[in-house]
Design a protein around this motif. Structure first.
Motif, PDB file in Angstrom:
ATOM      1  N   LYS A   1     -13.181 -58.133 -25.180  1.00 28.00           N
ATOM      2  CA  LYS A   1     -14.442 -58.153 -24.431  1.00 28.00           C
ATOM      3  C   LYS A   1     -14.827 -56.771 -23.917  1.00 28.00           C
ATOM      4  O   LYS A   1     -16.017 -56.464 -23.787  1.00 28.00           O
ATOM      5  CB  LYS A   1     -14.329 -59.132 -23.260  1.00 28.00           C
TER       6      LYS A   1
ATOM      7  N   GLU B   1     -21.055 -66.201 -27.893  1.00 33.93           N
ATOM      8  CA  GLU B   1     -21.330 -65.098 -28.809  1.00 33.93           C
ATOM      9  C   GLU B   1     -21.889 -65.639 -30.117  1.00 33.93           C
ATOM     10  O   GLU B   1     -21.781 -66.831 -30.402  1.00 33.93           O
ATOM     11  CB  GLU B   1     -20.052 -64.305 -29.100  1.00 33.93           C
TER      12      GLU B   1
ATOM     13  N   PRO C   1     -22.418 -60.884 -27.467  1.00 39.08           N
ATOM     14  CA  PRO C   1     -22.505 -61.726 -26.270  1.00 39.08           C
ATOM     15  C   PRO C   1     -23.947 -62.138 -25.984  1.00 39.08           C
ATOM     16  O   PRO C   1     -24.894 -61.408 -26.281  1.00 39.08           O
ATOM     17  CB  PRO C   1     -21.953 -60.815 -25.156  1.00 39.08           C
TER      18      PRO C   1
ATOM     19  N   LYS D   1     -17.194 -54.503 -26.025  1.00 38.33           N
ATOM     20  CA  LYS D   1     -18.570 -54.934 -26.272  1.00 38.33           C
ATOM     21  C   LYS D   1     -19.445 -54.632 -25.066  1.00 38.33           C
ATOM     22  O   LYS D   1     -18.940 -54.466 -23.946  1.00 38.33           O
ATOM     23  CB  LYS D   1     -18.585 -56.433 -26.572  1.00 38.33           C
TER      24      LYS D   1
END
Length: 240
Positions: free
Chosen positions: A143, A183, A165, A146
């Motif tokens: 995560k 996502e 996302p 991103k």
């Protein structure tokens, strides 16, 4: 005149009678305890089932939100950053060259020959793009690699790979209550013999021009529930 008073002896409870009463009482207590435990267990089981169903429903709704967000991202790509979005596509229309093998910015493409080799049990080299990372999928579960939504600014908009996302490019509000924002991936591929007429009211393998290539896109959305272990994957395929 004399009165004769007879005395009545007190009744005595034999030890055997006291033992029988104790056994009966113990059996009643055991029965009540068993019923109480069974009732509590059934109540906990029902609560667990309801909690799992709610978790699954939350993941499903999150996946649905990501599916709609991907459609907005594809159909209405923003040249400038949208309100509350973290990134911008920098263009108003996506083209085939934007789709890459490593799913740069969530846009994926694979050679047609790879689709004939894919098998779930064979390893990452022959995997589908939307499969789990353990099976060679391209989601990129890191995560931190991103763009984030809080704050909405990001420095890796042009370099991140994997699932997008929710709201990264469209600015839609995050889904509340879930363990992780949903996502999506958008895949590009071409197929022949898919159009039966000009208005495309039907899809068939007997097209008027059998060698005509048609562009197709597949969106895969992944939603998370209250627990990150609860996931729902949804797909849709469309032809622009």
């Amino acid at each position: 005149m004399s009165l004769l008073i007879a005395s009545i002896p007190n009744q005595r409870v034999e030890p055997r009678e006291r033992g029988v009463a104790l056994v009966v009482v113990m059996m009643i207590i055991i029965a009540i305890t068993g019923i109480s435990l069974w009732t509590a267990r059934q109540s906990m089981l029902s609560e667990g089932i309801a909690r799992n169903e709610n978790d699954q429903a939350a993941a499903w709704q999150a996946a649905e939100a990501a599916l709609r967000d991907a459609e907005r991202d594809f159909i209405s790509a923003f040249k400038e950053k949208a309100d509350n979005a973290s990134c911008s596509r920098g263009k108003v229309k996506l083209i085939p060259s934007d789709f890459t093998a490593n799913c740069l910015r969530g846009l994926c493409a694979k050679p047609d020959a790879d689709y004939a080799l894919m098998a779930w049990t064979d390893g990452p080299s022959v995997s589908e793009t939307w499969w789990p990372e353990g099976k060679g999928g391209q989601w990129n579960d890191d995560k931190d690699a991103k763009p984030g939504r809080q704050p909405v600014t990001a420095t890796n908009c042009d370099t991140f790979v994997g699932g997008v996302p929710l709201g990264t490019f469209t600015g839609v509000a995050p889904v509340n209550g879930v363990s992780r924002q949903p996502e999506y991936l958008i895949e590009y591929f071409r197929r022949k013999n898919v159009r039966i007429n000009q208005v495309e009211t039907q899809v068939s393998g007997q097209g008027e021009r059998p060698n005509e290539w048609a562009e197709m896109y597949r969106i895969t959305a992944r939603g998370f529930g209250y627990s990150e272990r609860t996931q729902v994957v949804l797909q849709t395929i469309f032809m622009p």
